[in-house]
Design a protein around this motif. Sequence first.
Motif, short mmCIF file in Angstrom:
data_model
loop_
_atom_site.label_atom_id
_atom_site.label_comp_id
_atom_site.label_asym_id
_atom_site.label_seq_id
_atom_site.Cartn_x
_atom_site.Cartn_y
_atom_site.Cartn_z
N VAL A 1 5.04 -2.73 -8.00
CA VAL A 1 4.89 -3.60 -7.15
C VAL A 1 5.02 -5.29 -7.99
O VAL A 1 4.33 -5.33 -8.87
CB VAL A 1 3.30 -3.75 -6.40
CG1 VAL A 1 3.37 -5.22 -5.79
CG2 VAL A 1 3.34 -2.66 -5.54
N ARG A 2 5.91 -5.86 -7.55
CA ARG A 2 6.09 -7.33 -8.21
C ARG A 2 6.36 -8.06 -6.94
O ARG A 2 7.24 -8.14 -6.39
CB ARG A 2 7.30 -7.25 -9.25
CG ARG A 2 7.41 -6.11 -9.99
CD ARG A 2 8.58 -6.19 -11.12
NE ARG A 2 9.63 -6.26 -10.42
CZ ARG A 2 10.25 -5.13 -10.19
NH1 ARG A 2 9.58 -4.08 -10.15
NH2 ARG A 2 11.56 -5.30 -9.22
N ILE A 3 5.24 -9.12 -6.87
CA ILE A 3 5.30 -10.10 -5.93
C ILE A 3 5.38 -11.66 -6.50
O ILE A 3 4.71 -12.00 -7.25
CB ILE A 3 4.07 -9.89 -5.07
CG1 ILE A 3 4.10 -8.40 -4.38
CG2 ILE A 3 4.02 -10.93 -3.68
CD1 ILE A 3 2.73 -8.11 -3.62
N ILE A 4 6.18 -12.36 -5.69
CA ILE A 4 6.21 -13.77 -5.56
C ILE A 4 5.73 -14.23 -4.24
O ILE A 4 6.75 -14.14 -3.20
CB ILE A 4 7.84 -14.14 -6.12
CG1 ILE A 4 7.81 -13.81 -7.36
CG2 ILE A 4 7.67 -15.97 -6.01
CD1 ILE A 4 9.07 -14.39 -8.02
N THR B 1 9.53 3.86 -12.68
CA THR B 1 9.13 2.71 -13.35
C THR B 1 7.74 2.30 -13.27
O THR B 1 7.27 1.12 -13.91
CB THR B 1 10.09 1.60 -12.67
OG1 THR B 1 9.67 1.55 -11.28
CG2 THR B 1 11.54 2.10 -12.95
N GLY B 2 6.87 2.99 -12.33
CA GLY B 2 5.44 2.44 -12.10
C GLY B 2 4.67 3.37 -12.94
O GLY B 2 3.43 3.37 -12.71
N LEU B 3 5.06 4.17 -13.77
CA LEU B 3 4.37 5.04 -14.74
C LEU B 3 3.66 4.11 -15.70
O LEU B 3 4.18 2.99 -16.08
CB LEU B 3 4.95 6.17 -15.31
CG LEU B 3 5.59 7.43 -14.47
CD1 LEU B 3 6.39 8.21 -15.35
CD2 LEU B 3 4.25 8.01 -14.05
N ASN C 1 10.23 -7.37 -6.18
CA ASN C 1 10.77 -6.63 -5.13
C ASN C 1 10.03 -7.00 -3.79
O ASN C 1 10.47 -6.41 -2.77
CB ASN C 1 10.44 -5.09 -5.45
CG ASN C 1 9.22 -4.79 -5.62
OD1 ASN C 1 8.33 -5.73 -6.02
ND2 ASN C 1 8.76 -3.56 -5.36
N PHE C 2 9.29 -8.09 -4.01
CA PHE C 2 8.46 -8.71 -2.63
C PHE C 2 8.67 -10.23 -2.69
O PHE C 2 8.08 -10.62 -3.75
CB PHE C 2 7.25 -8.38 -2.27
CG PHE C 2 6.90 -7.14 -1.92
CD1 PHE C 2 7.29 -6.69 -0.76
CD2 PHE C 2 6.51 -5.87 -2.96
CE1 PHE C 2 6.79 -5.11 -0.29
CE2 PHE C 2 6.15 -4.66 -2.50
CZ PHE C 2 6.67 -4.17 -1.16
N THR D 1 0.82 -1.12 0.02
CA THR D 1 -0.04 -0.09 -0.01
C THR D 1 0.90 1.15 0.06
O THR D 1 0.50 2.23 -0.35
CB THR D 1 -0.84 -0.22 1.42
OG1 THR D 1 -0.18 -0.15 2.36
CG2 THR D 1 -1.86 -1.13 0.99
N MET D 2 2.03 1.26 0.27
CA MET D 2 3.00 2.37 0.28
C MET D 2 3.58 2.62 -1.10
O MET D 2 4.13 3.77 -1.34
CB MET D 2 4.10 2.14 1.41
CG MET D 2 3.86 2.19 2.71
SD MET D 2 5.36 2.11 3.82
CE MET D 2 6.03 0.57 3.50
#
Length: 579
Positions: A400-403, A555-557, A416-417, A393-394
């Motif tokens: 956000v790239r989560i595994i 990079t999140g644009l 990054n997570f 949420t931050m």
Amino acid sequence: MNAIVALCHFCELHGPRTLFCTEVLHSPLPQGASSGDIAGQNEQAEEEEGGIQMSSRIRSHSPAEGASADSSSPGPKKSDMCEGCRSLAGGHPGFVSHDKETSIKYVSHQHPNHPQLFSIVRQACVRSLSCEVCPGREGPIFFGDEQHGFVFSHTFFIKDSLARGFQRWYSIITIMMDRIYLINSWPFLLGKIRGIIDELQGKALKVFEAEQYGCPQRAQRMNTAFTPFLHQRNGNAARSLTSLTNDENLWACLHTSFAWLLKACGSRLTEKLLEGAPTEDTLVQMEKLADLKEESEGWDGSEEEEKPSSQLDAVEGQELSKCSPETSLMPDCSSWNVAHRRLSVFRSLRHMRQVLGASAFRMLAWHVLMGNQVIWKARDMDLVQSAFDVLRTMLPVGCVRIIPYSDQYEEAYRCNFLGLSPHVQIPSHILSSEFAVLVEVRSATRSSLYPTLFDDEQSLNKYEFVVTSSSPVAADRVGPTILNKIEAALTNQNLSVDVVDQCLVCLKEEWMNKVKVLFKFTKVDSRPKEDTQKLLSILGAAEEDNVKLLKFWMTGLSKTYKSHLMSTVRSPTSSESRN
């Protein structure tokens, strides 16, 4: 949905006629309905538990009654109607359904009581059965204008052994003043109306085959070929739809179908008030959904079997998240929801800060905002997932790239997570890197048990959280501005969790606007470094941590925003304006 659904028929004697229509009323029943009747219906509705209740309504007169009807009432006279032109018998009260959720009434009768609505429905009926016809005279078509409304019309044939050509011509029309809404509802209306038509045609076909078996009309007509056609039918020129389908409850069933169609079509599309342009998070989410849809359409059967397990897990998670309140009543979905609520021990950032401690949380949040890899090692997958749900949420959605959980280490460019099981070995260069932070969840000893923070958090007592990183984040370090504001909001006990969430949204949008300015200044306009430093000072982001944060958030644009800027730069008008 403000619309009217009507069943129309082309009579061989009187031309296009409206047989049955259902309209939506947001106010008390139209003229003719007494207050006593309404009160009685309300009492009947209160006895039900919910949903749409149907009942007959009583009117002082019906336009189809002819002599008893007022001369100013819309609708044809009784002398201008035959059995094929009439749906409800003279004096029939009609039907009304009450929707208790929205306080809307769905009223069905042969013709609308309001003269203007009668004129609109009448014109749509004539056009649907005369000039506005698709090739083959059977199928859907769209027509209309701003003055008389827009119409979705589906024409079809009903078998009749006594009719010319052994069939009669009907249409179901949906009239609405909102053209865009009606066009967007085309696939939905087509499927549902087609189902109603198939049911009518199926019933009529059974009656037709039974009549043909008992008394074949084709051979009889060939024997009397020279007899005048109207004379040979001996007064059977018109037959009601109830006779053709052998269904005495036909109009009640049609009322139910039309009322449901209006309610379902009105609730499937909703309008949202957007103040200004959509946020970057919204654009990124729309792009991800579009990419996922294209990817799913490209899969065939063999590719589905060869998909990696991570993709299968992602798809399963997306399907699970689609469970609506209605489908959540199923045992599988409800049990998952209960388990999810019980195991998601981290409920908010404030909760996590209380559990980890102020210094450990600041170190973890700093790495999250900088775009460094955040690694959680724990046995409990749900604990790791809840931590990622809170920490993400931050960040903007595009960063956000989560595994969620893996049995092997994944490189930082992939995520990054990263959630790992306790036995996974992390490379030594990652442990010594200043671009990563490790959170180990261990079983707490009896001497280091956490005090109970809340009554429902007994599950946290058995864990001990150790946050380590090779990047020194001193307590007296200024850090990024957004981190200081987040901590100030979390420590302010006067702010509820919901208010803190809204503060996060505003802070992210504020800094994403700075990212947009920096992106256009450096990547699009290619300004020199001196000008960039001046711009950062103006934006209040000249400190080192703020600069790193802006570069990572760039990079999140969304692709939409980037392509829009690039297209405006390449256009001749924009280049001339800069010159």
